[in-house]
Design a protein around this motif. Structure first.
Motif, short mmCIF file in Angstrom:
data_model
loop_
_atom_site.label_atom_id
_atom_site.label_comp_id
_atom_site.label_asym_id
_atom_site.label_seq_id
_atom_site.Cartn_x
_atom_site.Cartn_y
_atom_site.Cartn_z
N CYS A 1 92.14 9.23 -5.15
CA CYS A 1 93.36 8.47 -5.62
C CYS A 1 93.17 7.83 -6.71
O CYS A 1 94.12 6.93 -6.93
CB CYS A 1 93.60 7.41 -4.09
SG CYS A 1 92.49 6.17 -3.97
N THR A 2 92.27 7.88 -7.55
CA THR A 2 92.05 7.41 -8.96
C THR A 2 92.40 8.45 -10.16
O THR A 2 92.08 9.60 -9.90
CB THR A 2 90.96 6.51 -9.15
OG1 THR A 2 89.73 7.44 -9.07
CG2 THR A 2 90.67 5.54 -7.94
N SER B 1 95.74 14.64 -3.95
CA SER B 1 94.74 14.13 -4.18
C SER B 1 94.79 12.82 -5.05
O SER B 1 93.94 11.76 -4.92
CB SER B 1 93.71 14.99 -5.02
OG SER B 1 93.45 16.13 -4.18
N LEU B 2 96.15 12.67 -5.70
CA LEU B 2 96.32 11.38 -6.26
C LEU B 2 97.38 10.69 -5.46
O LEU B 2 98.23 11.67 -4.75
CB LEU B 2 96.89 12.01 -7.80
CG LEU B 2 95.82 12.34 -8.74
CD1 LEU B 2 96.39 12.69 -9.97
CD2 LEU B 2 94.90 11.38 -8.78
N LEU B 3 97.55 9.43 -5.46
CA LEU B 3 98.71 8.91 -4.88
C LEU B 3 99.99 9.23 -5.35
O LEU B 3 100.17 9.41 -6.57
CB LEU B 3 98.50 7.21 -5.17
CG LEU B 3 97.33 6.64 -4.18
CD1 LEU B 3 97.12 5.40 -4.65
CD2 LEU B 3 97.55 6.92 -2.78
N PRO B 4 101.01 9.02 -4.90
CA PRO B 4 102.41 9.33 -5.23
C PRO B 4 103.00 8.49 -6.42
O PRO B 4 103.55 9.12 -7.32
CB PRO B 4 103.28 9.51 -4.11
CG PRO B 4 102.48 9.41 -2.79
CD PRO B 4 101.19 8.98 -3.21
N SER B 5 102.47 7.53 -6.50
CA SER B 5 102.81 6.36 -7.31
C SER B 5 102.37 6.97 -8.82
O SER B 5 102.79 6.77 -9.95
CB SER B 5 102.34 5.08 -7.15
OG SER B 5 101.10 4.81 -6.80
N THR B 6 100.75 7.42 -8.84
CA THR B 6 100.09 7.84 -9.67
C THR B 6 100.54 9.07 -10.53
O THR B 6 100.77 9.05 -11.68
CB THR B 6 98.60 8.00 -9.54
OG1 THR B 6 98.10 6.72 -8.94
CG2 THR B 6 97.82 8.67 -10.54
#
Length: 351
Positions: A167-168, A78-83
């Motif tokens: 994604c935030t 649910s979250l971006l890999p970078s996050t």
């Protein structure tokens, strides 16, 4: 040649001797160790610290080994890999920054015993705040089988695409990530405050043994670490067993680059999403499986640390090396050393 034992630690000095002399030195050294160990066990604060340190080592080992697994199971993609990478990196950096802030607080305002207690109470608050978050996440997973805790590995099923819907960090899954991060940071801060507690323990041991020629600082620390060392291995083993039993997760199937899967499902299944693949077809699993997994992971993430912290707080109530007694110990040591140094509490000003 004759060998002598130094009173500070039992290391032999002198020239080389016969095998019998070396054996005698060894027996004498071991006897000194047993006598010192018996002396430490007879000191209440040392026994309390050894138990608290063992619990803290268990907790930190569990957190270090399962933090990313909890992230995968409760947040998935649910979250971006970078996050997620930023969150994992912060879990290593923030404890050091927190320790700097707490050290300054100990130096200027509060005593060490007070700060340690406050940190434990803050962690209890974080874990209690995580209860409604986990309940909401489990309810969502149960009611929406396609909204779950993970996604297919694209290498296992090319027909499935990954969609990063939330994604935030400000989304609900972002809140889950922040709760996981806060719990990890506070736990690590306690680990980094333990050496300060050890320093007071060393002072008390020196104070209680006025006839000893020199302090046994390294031996006190080494004995405490030796007693708590098994917890470092026990933490991952207990976590492995509980997450496999109650969270329905086959941890043994985890490999780098692959997703964890529900126990008993076909390889390539989603993690708690309620969606599985069977013979190339996508099928919906019972939605309560996803909810049960969330609740199982939540119980491991919340209940086990609550038990550990509760036990530590109970033990800490019996910790007497604080307040006026600690000031007295510091003053006596300062007087014994000829007035060198101050009798200031190494843990800071008293509250």
């Amino acid at each position: 040649a004759k060998g002598t034992l130094s009173s500070g630690g039992g290391s032999s000095e002198g020239g080389s001797g016969s095998g019998g002399g070396g054996s005698g030195n060894l027996r004498s050294s071991f006897g000194r160790f047993l006598a010192f160990a018996g002396e430490l066990i007879g000191q209440k604060n040392f026994v309390i610290f050894a138990m608290i340190s063992a619990l803290q080592t268990f907790d930190c080992a569990l957190g270090k080994n399962f933090f990313t697994i909890f992230m995968d199971l409760l947040i998935g993609r649910s979250l971006l890999p970078s996050t997620k990478g930023i969150i994992i990196s912060a879990s290593f950096l923030l404890p050091w920054l927190g320790t700097l802030v707490l050290s300054r607080l100990i130096e200027t305002r509060l005593s060490l015993a007070t700060v340690v207690s406050l940190v434990w109470y803050v962690r209890v608050g974080i874990l209690l705040c995580a209860v409604p978050v986990i309940l909401t996440l489990g309810s969502t997973a149960s009611s929406s089988p396609n909204v779950g805790m993970g996604a297919h590995d694209p290498h296992l099923n090319a027909a499935v695409t990954v969609d990063f819907e939330d994604c935030t960090i400000f989304s609900f899954k972002g809140l889950v990530a922040l709760v996981l991060l806060a719990n990890r940071v506070v736990s690590e801060c306690v680990c980094r405050l333990m050496p300060l507690v050890e320093s007071d323990l060393i002072d008390e041991n020196t104070y209680l043994s006025p006839n000893r020629p020199q302090a046994m600082s390294a031996t006190v620390v080494g004995t405490a670490n030796f007693l708590s060392k098994p917890s470092q291995s026990l933490g991952p083993m207990v976590g492995f067993a509980l997450i496999s039993r109650f969270a329905l997760v086959d941890v043994s199937a985890f490999k780098p680059g692959q997703e964890l899967r529900l126990t008993g499902t076909e390889p390539g299944s989603m993690v708690g999403s309620g969606v599985n693949t069977y013979k190339g077809h996508t099928v919906n699993a019972p939605p309560d499986v996803a909810g049960a997994q969330v609740y199982g992971v939540g119980a491991l993430f919340i209940l086990l640390p609550l038990v550990v912290v509760g036990a530590q707080l109970l033990l800490w109530q019996s910790w007497s090396l604080k307040g006026r007694y600690l000031e007295h110990v510091k003053h006596q040591l300062s007087t014994r050393e000829g007035g060198k140094g101050g009798g200031k509490d190494a843990g800071g000003a008293m509250v």
